[in-house]
Design a protein around this motif. Sequence first.
Motif, short mmCIF file in Angstrom:
data_model
loop_
_atom_site.label_atom_id
_atom_site.label_comp_id
_atom_site.label_asym_id
_atom_site.label_seq_id
_atom_site.Cartn_x
_atom_site.Cartn_y
_atom_site.Cartn_z
N THR A 1 0.97 -0.66 -0.29
CA THR A 1 -0.40 -0.20 -0.07
C THR A 1 1.30 1.13 0.32
O THR A 1 0.32 2.16 -0.71
N ILE A 2 1.94 1.47 0.77
CA ILE A 2 2.39 2.37 0.90
C ILE A 2 3.77 2.60 -0.63
O ILE A 2 3.24 4.17 -1.11
N ALA A 3 4.12 1.92 -0.58
CA ALA A 3 4.77 1.13 -2.76
C ALA A 3 3.75 2.92 -3.54
O ALA A 3 3.80 3.15 -3.69
N PHE A 4 2.43 1.79 -3.79
CA PHE A 4 1.34 1.82 -4.12
C PHE A 4 1.26 3.96 -4.14
O PHE A 4 0.81 4.64 -5.40
N ILE A 5 0.74 3.96 -3.14
CA ILE A 5 0.76 5.59 -2.61
C ILE A 5 2.34 6.65 -3.82
O ILE A 5 1.62 7.55 -3.55
N VAL A 6 2.82 5.58 -2.87
CA VAL A 6 4.24 6.00 -3.50
C VAL A 6 4.37 6.43 -5.27
O VAL A 6 5.19 7.66 -5.48
N PHE A 7 3.82 5.42 -5.21
CA PHE A 7 3.92 5.53 -6.92
C PHE A 7 2.91 6.63 -7.59
O PHE A 7 2.80 6.97 -9.00
N THR A 8 1.89 6.41 -6.73
CA THR A 8 0.72 7.49 -7.05
C THR A 8 1.17 8.99 -7.42
O THR A 8 0.86 9.68 -8.18
N LEU A 9 1.86 9.09 -6.25
CA LEU A 9 1.71 10.73 -6.21
C LEU A 9 2.51 10.72 -6.75
O LEU A 9 3.02 12.04 -7.27
N SER A 10 3.99 10.58 -7.25
CA SER A 10 5.08 10.40 -8.52
C SER A 10 4.67 9.93 -9.82
O SER A 10 5.28 11.35 -10.16
N ALA A 11 3.70 9.38 -9.52
CA ALA A 11 2.93 9.65 -10.78
C ALA A 11 2.31 10.80 -11.39
O ALA A 11 2.74 11.25 -12.39
N MET A 12 1.45 12.02 -10.29
CA MET A 12 0.62 13.07 -10.26
C MET A 12 1.77 14.12 -10.49
O MET A 12 1.60 15.40 -11.31
N ALA A 13 2.88 13.80 -10.09
CA ALA A 13 3.84 14.84 -9.89
C ALA A 13 4.57 15.04 -11.28
O ALA A 13 4.98 16.16 -11.25
N LEU A 14 4.64 13.48 -11.59
CA LEU A 14 5.40 14.14 -13.30
C LEU A 14 4.47 14.26 -13.90
O LEU A 14 4.88 14.58 -15.53
N ARG A 15 3.10 13.74 -14.08
CA ARG A 15 2.17 14.16 -15.32
C ARG A 15 1.81 16.25 -14.71
O ARG A 15 1.43 16.16 -14.15
N GLU A 16 2.50 16.40 -16.45
CA GLU A 16 1.08 17.90 -16.23
C GLU A 16 0.48 18.29 -15.99
O GLU A 16 0.20 19.65 -15.05
N ASP A 17 -0.31 17.28 -16.76
CA ASP A 17 -2.24 17.99 -16.03
C ASP A 17 -2.42 17.52 -14.67
O ASP A 17 -3.70 17.85 -14.72
N GLN A 18 -1.71 16.68 -14.01
CA GLN A 18 -1.80 16.31 -12.77
C GLN A 18 -1.44 17.11 -11.38
O GLN A 18 -1.55 17.04 -10.28
#
Length: 79
Positions: free
Chosen positions: A6-23
């Motif tokens: 779960t922690i890994a999924f949250i970190v992945f999601t936040l990282s993906a959001m930080a890298l996507r300009e629209d998010q």
Amino acid sequence: MLTYLTIAFIVFTLSAMALREDQQLNLFLTLGLAAVVIGVGVAKHGFRGGSEDEIIRAVESADTAEVADDVATSGPPRV
């Protein structure tokens, strides 16, 4: 194991959001709101915690009759 997943999924999601300009705006607004909520909680309730030893000592030294009276007179817990 599930906790780490779960922690890994949250970190992945936040990282993906930080890298996507629209998010990025959503991410920063969400993090800002989380900071405000945590700040209000700390301002209202303070840091009510203690070490495990302190909590055990407090429970062991509590007068059970006094605690029962406090519970009976205080009504339902406030959320």
